[in-house]
Design a protein around this motif. Structure first.
Motif, PDB file in Angstrom:
ATOM      1  N   PRO A 184       0.793  -1.234   0.000  1.00  0.00           N
ATOM      2  CA  PRO A 184       0.000   0.000   0.000  1.00  0.00           C
ATOM      3  C   PRO A 184       0.821   1.279   0.000  1.00  0.00           C
ATOM      4  CG  PRO A 184      -0.004  -1.022   2.173  1.00  0.00           C
ATOM      5  CD  PRO A 184       0.645  -2.004   1.250  1.00  0.00           C
ATOM      6  N   ASP A 185       2.117   1.167   0.336  1.00  0.00           N
ATOM      7  CA  ASP A 185       2.958   2.366   0.403  1.00  0.00           C
ATOM      8  C   ASP A 185       3.714   2.643  -0.894  1.00  0.00           C
ATOM      9  OD1 ASP A 185       2.246   2.827   3.065  1.00  0.00           O
ATOM     10  OD2 ASP A 185       3.826   1.499   3.808  1.00  0.00           O
ATOM     11  N   ARG A 186       3.597   1.762  -1.877  1.00  0.00           N
ATOM     12  CA  ARG A 186       4.297   1.986  -3.158  1.00  0.00           C
ATOM     13  C   ARG A 186       3.705   3.227  -3.832  1.00  0.00           C
ATOM     14  NH1 ARG A 186       6.387  -1.547  -7.384  1.00  0.00           N
ATOM     15  NH2 ARG A 186       6.582  -3.225  -5.837  1.00  0.00           N
ATOM     16  N   ARG A 187       4.547   4.140  -4.264  1.00  0.00           N
ATOM     17  CA  ARG A 187       4.073   5.386  -4.877  1.00  0.00           C
ATOM     18  C   ARG A 187       3.521   5.145  -6.280  1.00  0.00           C
ATOM     19  NH1 ARG A 187       8.529   9.740  -5.122  1.00  0.00           N
ATOM     20  NH2 ARG A 187       9.746   7.955  -5.862  1.00  0.00           N
ATOM     21  N   ALA A 188       2.513   5.936  -6.643  1.00  0.00           N
ATOM     22  CA  ALA A 188       1.902   5.800  -7.963  1.00  0.00           C
ATOM     23  C   ALA A 188       1.250   7.118  -8.357  1.00  0.00           C
ATOM     24  CB  ALA A 188       0.864   4.677  -7.966  1.00  0.00           C
ATOM     25  N   ALA A 189       0.835   7.193  -9.602  1.00  0.00           N
ATOM     26  CA  ALA A 189       0.113   8.365 -10.107  1.00  0.00           C
ATOM     27  C   ALA A 189      -0.981   7.889 -11.050  1.00  0.00           C
ATOM     28  CB  ALA A 189       1.063   9.322 -10.822  1.00  0.00           C
ATOM     29  N   VAL A 190      -2.179   8.389 -10.849  1.00  0.00           N
ATOM     30  CA  VAL A 190      -3.290   8.119 -11.767  1.00  0.00           C
ATOM     31  C   VAL A 190      -3.465   9.362 -12.631  1.00  0.00           C
ATOM     32  CG1 VAL A 190      -5.755   7.637 -11.986  1.00  0.00           C
ATOM     33  CG2 VAL A 190      -4.421   6.562 -10.152  1.00  0.00           C
ATOM     34  N   CYS A 191      -3.272   9.186 -13.931  1.00  0.00           N
ATOM     35  CA  CYS A 191      -3.359  10.304 -14.865  1.00  0.00           C
ATOM     36  C   CYS A 191      -4.658  10.175 -15.650  1.00  0.00           C
ATOM     37  CB  CYS A 191      -2.159  10.300 -15.811  1.00  0.00           C
ATOM     38  SG  CYS A 191      -0.566  10.351 -14.941  1.00  0.00           S
ATOM     39  N   ARG A 192      -5.544  11.147 -15.474  1.00  0.00           N
ATOM     40  CA  ARG A 192      -6.889  11.063 -16.037  1.00  0.00           C
ATOM     41  C   ARG A 192      -7.118  12.175 -17.060  1.00  0.00           C
ATOM     42  NH1 ARG A 192     -12.065  12.939 -15.116  1.00  0.00           N
ATOM     43  NH2 ARG A 192     -11.290  14.550 -13.711  1.00  0.00           N
ATOM     44  N   GLU A 193      -7.707  11.800 -18.196  1.00  0.00           N
ATOM     45  CA  GLU A 193      -8.094  12.786 -19.216  1.00  0.00           C
ATOM     46  C   GLU A 193      -6.907  13.663 -19.637  1.00  0.00           C
ATOM     47  OE1 GLU A 193     -12.016  13.284 -20.307  1.00  0.00           O
ATOM     48  OE2 GLU A 193     -10.883  11.417 -20.276  1.00  0.00           O
ATOM     49  N   LEU A 194      -5.786  13.050 -19.948  1.00  0.00           N
ATOM     50  CA  LEU A 194      -4.582  13.797 -20.312  1.00  0.00           C
ATOM     51  C   LEU A 194      -4.829  14.726 -21.490  1.00  0.00           C
ATOM     52  CD1 LEU A 194      -1.915  10.977 -19.902  1.00  0.00           C
ATOM     53  CD2 LEU A 194      -2.123  13.058 -18.513  1.00  0.00           C
ATOM     54  N   THR A 195      -4.376  15.955 -21.361  1.00  0.00           N
ATOM     55  CA  THR A 195      -4.460  17.060 -22.339  1.00  0.00           C
ATOM     56  C   THR A 195      -5.879  17.553 -22.572  1.00  0.00           C
ATOM     57  OG1 THR A 195      -4.720  15.834 -24.452  1.00  0.00           O
ATOM     58  CG2 THR A 195      -2.472  16.026 -23.540  1.00  0.00           C
ATOM     59  N   LYS A 196      -6.859  17.018 -21.860  1.00  0.00           N
ATOM     60  CA  LYS A 196      -8.245  17.455 -22.042  1.00  0.00           C
ATOM     61  C   LYS A 196      -8.616  18.514 -21.007  1.00  0.00           C
ATOM     62  CE  LYS A 196      -9.642  12.978 -23.927  1.00  0.00           C
ATOM     63  NZ  LYS A 196     -10.519  11.790 -23.776  1.00  0.00           N
ATOM     64  N   THR A 197      -9.801  19.025 -21.101  1.00  0.00           N
ATOM     65  CA  THR A 197     -10.250  20.106 -20.225  1.00  0.00           C
ATOM     66  C   THR A 197     -10.169  19.734 -18.756  1.00  0.00           C
ATOM     67  OG1 THR A 197     -11.754  20.895 -21.950  1.00  0.00           O
ATOM     68  CG2 THR A 197     -12.171  21.648 -19.701  1.00  0.00           C
ATOM     69  N   TYR A 198     -10.566  18.498 -18.427  1.00  0.00           N
ATOM     70  CA  TYR A 198     -10.607  18.089 -17.026  1.00  0.00           C
ATOM     71  C   TYR A 198      -9.427  17.178 -16.655  1.00  0.00           C
ATOM     72  CZ  TYR A 198     -15.259  20.041 -17.320  1.00  0.00           C
ATOM     73  OH  TYR A 198     -16.321  20.904 -17.512  1.00  0.00           O
ATOM     74  N   GLU A 199      -8.281  17.456 -17.230  1.00  0.00           N
ATOM     75  CA  GLU A 199      -7.074  16.685 -16.899  1.00  0.00           C
ATOM     76  C   GLU A 199      -6.827  16.710 -15.392  1.00  0.00           C
ATOM     77  OE1 GLU A 199      -3.176  16.969 -19.164  1.00  0.00           O
ATOM     78  OE2 GLU A 199      -2.646  18.054 -17.331  1.00  0.00           O
ATOM     79  N   GLU A 200      -6.465  15.538 -14.869  1.00  0.00           N
ATOM     80  CA  GLU A 200      -6.184  15.429 -13.430  1.00  0.00           C
ATOM     81  C   GLU A 200      -5.070  14.413 -13.212  1.00  0.00           C
ATOM     82  OE1 GLU A 200      -8.574  14.589  -9.235  1.00  0.00           O
ATOM     83  OE2 GLU A 200      -9.354  13.740 -11.101  1.00  0.00           O
ATOM     84  N   ILE A 201      -4.105  14.783 -12.378  1.00  0.00           N
ATOM     85  CA  ILE A 201      -3.031  13.872 -11.994  1.00  0.00           C
ATOM     86  C   ILE A 201      -3.139  13.669 -10.492  1.00  0.00           C
ATOM     87  CG2 ILE A 201      -0.584  13.331 -12.138  1.00  0.00           C
ATOM     88  CD1 ILE A 201      -1.832  14.010 -14.842  1.00  0.00           C
ATOM     89  N   LYS A 202      -3.460  12.460 -10.081  1.00  0.00           N
ATOM     90  CA  LYS A 202      -3.602  12.148  -8.660  1.00  0.00           C
ATOM     91  C   LYS A 202      -2.409  11.300  -8.246  1.00  0.00           C
ATOM     92  CE  LYS A 202      -6.350  12.342  -4.979  1.00  0.00           C
ATOM     93  NZ  LYS A 202      -6.836  13.615  -4.399  1.00  0.00           N
ATOM     94  N   ARG A 203      -1.581  11.824  -7.355  1.00  0.00           N
ATOM     95  CA  ARG A 203      -0.367  11.139  -6.924  1.00  0.00           C
ATOM     96  C   ARG A 203      -0.485  10.729  -5.462  1.00  0.00           C
ATOM     97  NH1 ARG A 203       0.953  15.887  -9.525  1.00  0.00           N
ATOM     98  NH2 ARG A 203       1.959  15.686 -11.572  1.00  0.00           N
ATOM     99  N   GLY A 204       0.137   9.593  -5.112  1.00  0.00           N
ATOM    100  CA  GLY A 204       0.124   9.170  -3.719  1.00  0.00           C
ATOM    101  C   GLY A 204       0.423   7.698  -3.591  1.00  0.00           C
TER     102      GLY A 204
END
Length: 295
Positions: A184-204
């Motif tokens: 559960p402690d391994r770092r990761a990033a969820v990249c959503r809707e890249l280059t689009k209006t609602y782009e979101e990068i969630k890291r943790g």
């Protein structure tokens, strides 16, 4: 008289913002003899945005007809046609149609080239904040829970950064499985809707991301996961060493090379891994566990 073979052109297309289309794409669309598109409706929207009209024949080329249509396109190429292959987003062949056509064209000694363009894999990797010097692309994890866990376990010790695609409705289960297998402690990033209006990068940490995704996530998803930490000698038990050797053997490596690779990853002498493999083999056959050497 034998015709001079044509050229297969793989063209990258925008992964979100149509303004990211490479300039050469419009030129290729306007001049290709055949345009093979994963989705002809999306191609139409793209050509409208670029202000270009395909001069050649437009055909569909998607997962459902890829096998049947490949010979037709290869014959067109062999006859001298310039065939442009575009998929819905990103580069053809990268979790998209294209590999079969490229392989068939190469087999016939037909030229294959590319119009480089946007890539969700590289974009997510660069934005993740995780190490980028060494990475591997794992595509979509299996849909079935058991198969997904098995595939993740195969790369649990992989020290390179891992990049995955995933469907939004399976993201929560996949992140939970990753947290279970990788920790559960391994770092990761969820990249959503890249280059689009609602782009979101969630890291943790994976554990936190799994909780976040449990409420549901929308859009096109790319997941980047930190590689496994460098192992400390003695961290892995004999059973895990044997399992890692077996995975490599099943992937086509010779046992000697598999043992050497696992030993290097674990920071152990090759002899220790070899002895574990021999002991497991002999235990399975009810024989003594003495090894005879690395052969």
């Amino acid at each position: 008289m034998t015709a001079t073979p044509g050229t297969l052109v793989l063209a990258g297309t925008p992964i979100g913002d149509l303004a990211d289309a490479p300039p050469r794409l419009a030129t290729e669309l306007a001049s290709a003899d055949v345009v093979a598109a994963e989705d002809t409706r999306r191609l139409h929207r793209l050509t409208q945005a670029l202000g270009v009209r395909p001069a050649g024949r437009v055909v569909s080329y998607f997962e459902g007809n890829e096998t049947a249509r490949t010979p037709e396109l290869v014959e067109a190429l062999a006859g001298g046609a310039r065939v442009l292959l575009v998929t819905d987003a990103g580069m053809p062949s990268v979790s998209d149609p294209g590999y079969r056509l490229v392989a068939a064209a190469v087999e016939r000694d037909i030229k294959v080239t590319a119009v480089p363009g946007p890539s969700a894999v590289l974009t997510a990797l660069a934005l993740s904040g995780l190490p980028v010097d060494r990475f591997c692309f794992e595509g979509f994890p299996p849909r079935k829970a058991g198969e997904r866990l098995s595939r993740l376990k195969e790369v649990a010790g992989e020290r390179r950064t891992l990049v995955y695609f995933e469907a939004p409705h399976r993201l929560d289960d996949t992140l939970a499985a990753m947290a279970e297998v990788f920790g559960p402690d391994r770092r990761a990033a969820v990249c959503r809707e890249l280059t689009k209006t609602y782009e979101e990068i969630k890291r943790g940490p994976l554990g936190d991301l799994a909780v976040w995704a449990a409420d549901g996530v929308r859009g096109e998803i790319t997941v980047v996961v930190e590689g496994a930490p460098d192992p400390t000698p003695g961290d892995l038990d004999a059973g895990e060493l044997v399992r890692r050797v077996r995975v490599r053997e099943e992937a086509g490596e010779r046992r000697k090379e598999a043992i050497a690779a696992v030993a290097a990853q674990a920071g152990l002498p090759k002899r220790e891994v070899f002895d574990a493999v021999v002991a497991a083999k002999n235990a399975a056959h009810g024989a003594p566990s003495e090894g005879k050497g690395l052969t």
